[in-house]
Design an enzyme around this catalytic site. Structure first.
Site, PDB file in Angstrom:
ATOM      1  N   ASN A  13       0.835  -1.197   0.000  1.00 62.85           N
ATOM      2  CA  ASN A  13       0.000   0.000   0.000  1.00 62.85           C
ATOM      3  C   ASN A  13       0.863   1.236   0.000  1.00 62.85           C
ATOM      4  O   ASN A  13       1.940   1.233   0.582  1.00 62.85           O
ATOM      5  CB  ASN A  13      -0.842   0.048   1.288  1.00 62.85           C
ATOM      6  CG  ASN A  13      -1.997  -0.902   1.219  1.00 62.85           C
ATOM      7  OD1 ASN A  13      -2.632  -1.039   0.181  1.00 62.85           O
ATOM      8  ND2 ASN A  13      -2.271  -1.570   2.323  1.00 62.85           N
ATOM      9  N   ASN A 193       6.013   6.778  -0.092  1.00 62.63           N
ATOM     10  CA  ASN A 193       7.396   6.386  -0.387  1.00 62.63           C
ATOM     11  C   ASN A 193       8.206   6.042   0.861  1.00 62.63           C
ATOM     12  O   ASN A 193       9.411   6.242   0.893  1.00 62.63           O
ATOM     13  CB  ASN A 193       8.133   7.484  -1.172  1.00 62.63           C
ATOM     14  CG  ASN A 193       7.445   7.737  -2.490  1.00 62.63           C
ATOM     15  OD1 ASN A 193       6.992   6.783  -3.140  1.00 62.63           O
ATOM     16  ND2 ASN A 193       7.322   8.989  -2.878  1.00 62.63           N
ATOM     17  N   ARG A 194       7.498   5.592   1.866  1.00 64.66           N
ATOM     18  CA  ARG A 194       8.161   5.170   3.122  1.00 64.66           C
ATOM     19  C   ARG A 194       8.919   6.309   3.807  1.00 64.66           C
ATOM     20  O   ARG A 194       9.862   6.067   4.543  1.00 64.66           O
ATOM     21  CB  ARG A 194       9.122   3.997   2.892  1.00 64.66           C
ATOM     22  CG  ARG A 194       8.510   2.697   2.302  1.00 64.66           C
ATOM     23  CD  ARG A 194       7.125   2.422   2.802  1.00 64.66           C
ATOM     24  NE  ARG A 194       6.664   1.051   2.515  1.00 64.66           N
ATOM     25  CZ  ARG A 194       5.486   0.752   1.966  1.00 64.66           C
ATOM     26  NH1 ARG A 194       4.638   1.703   1.577  1.00 64.66           N
ATOM     27  NH2 ARG A 194       5.118  -0.485   1.824  1.00 64.66           N
ATOM     28  N   THR A 195       8.488   7.559   3.561  1.00 59.39           N
ATOM     29  CA  THR A 195       9.130   8.687   4.254  1.00 59.39           C
ATOM     30  C   THR A 195       8.350   8.977   5.539  1.00 59.39           C
ATOM     31  O   THR A 195       7.893  10.090   5.776  1.00 59.39           O
ATOM     32  CB  THR A 195       9.152   9.940   3.361  1.00 59.39           C
ATOM     33  OG1 THR A 195       7.791  10.219   2.972  1.00 59.39           O
ATOM     34  CG2 THR A 195      10.018   9.747   2.140  1.00 59.39           C
TER      35      THR A 195
END
Ligand SMILES: Cc1cc2nc3c(=O)[nH]c(=O)nc-3n(C[C@H](O)[C@H](O)[C@H](O)COP(=O)(O)O)c2cc1C
Length: 215
Positions: A13, A193-195
């Site tokens: 996701n 974006n996994r930030t």
């Protein structure tokens, strides 16, 4: 089964544009938790008060879900059987850790603290507020003991129901609350974006240090 890693890949996701900034955080982590909990409740997340609670008897860590029922004097309260494995582990080592995951709003809250038995007043008041069925099952279940069939429990419930017919059911001595005094909190906001944004609160002499963590 061979496709499992492919299946899992398809579950990936993207998280939201929600963010968590230092200037938006409450100085007090309980207030921050309350704010996020309120938002989880407003979002109609299923059982937002469900938390994984980890205990350890100094040899082996173990975890399970519990439902926390209140926050009293900044302590998280949950209720259980005082002779259950989790309770015995807390009596031998009061250090616990807990975690909430509110998937729909991409938020995780993690904490570490010290658990101890809540006052009889807290336990009595909560027990009295439980539906009768929950009160009877608290009496009837010797939590986590091995049993031969469900009938062992349902028969006991029927007997107790008869015994307390037209009467209030008292709280068993072996059942009640624990309160968790939390010294460390972590708030995680999932982002694109996994930030992800992460902040931890560590208790100091006069209050709390708040620091940003790498995702
Ligand atoms: C969502 C959820 C909430 C639960 N809430 C509680 C709870 O508040 N108290 C409790 O004793 N067990 C609760 N349980 C059951 C525990 O997870 C566990 O099976 C039981 O307490 C025995 O744990 P123990 O053997 O580690 O003591 C809950 C389970 C689930 C799935």
């Amino acid at each position: 089964m061979d496709n499992l890693s492919e299946q899992i890949k398809s579950l990936r996701n993207e998280y939201s544009d929600l963010d968590l900034l230092l200037e938006d955080l409450s100085k007090n982590p309980i207030q921050q938790f309350r704010k996020w909990l309120d938002e989880a409740i407003e979002t109609k997340i299923y059982e937002p008060n469900a938390m994984v609670l980890a205990t350890s008897n100094n040899e082996m860590p173990r975890s399970r879900y519990v439902l926390f029922k209140n926050i009293i004097e900044d302590k998280i309260i949950f209720h259980t059987h005082y002779e259950s494995p989790k309770a015995l582990e807390i009596f031998s080592n009061p250090n616990v850790s807990g975690i909430f995951y509110w998937a729909e709003i991409h938020r995780q809250v993690r904490f570490q603290g010290i658990a101890k038995k809540a006052s009889s007043k807290i336990s009595d008041e909560y027990f009295a507020s439980r539906p009768r069925g929950g009160q009877l099952s608290a009496w009837a279940s010797y939590q986590s003991r091995l049993i031969s069939s469900r009938d062992d429990v349902t028969k006991k419930i029927d007997e107790l129901n008869e015994k307390y017919k037209n009467q209030e059911i008292p709280r068993p001595d072996f059942w009640g609350g624990f309160e968790i005094d939390i010294q460390y909190w972590e708030f995680w906001q999932g982002r694109r974006n996994r930030t992800h944004d992460r902040f931890c609160y560590t208790q100091n002499n006069s209050g709390w240090d708040i620091e940003r963590m790498s995702p």
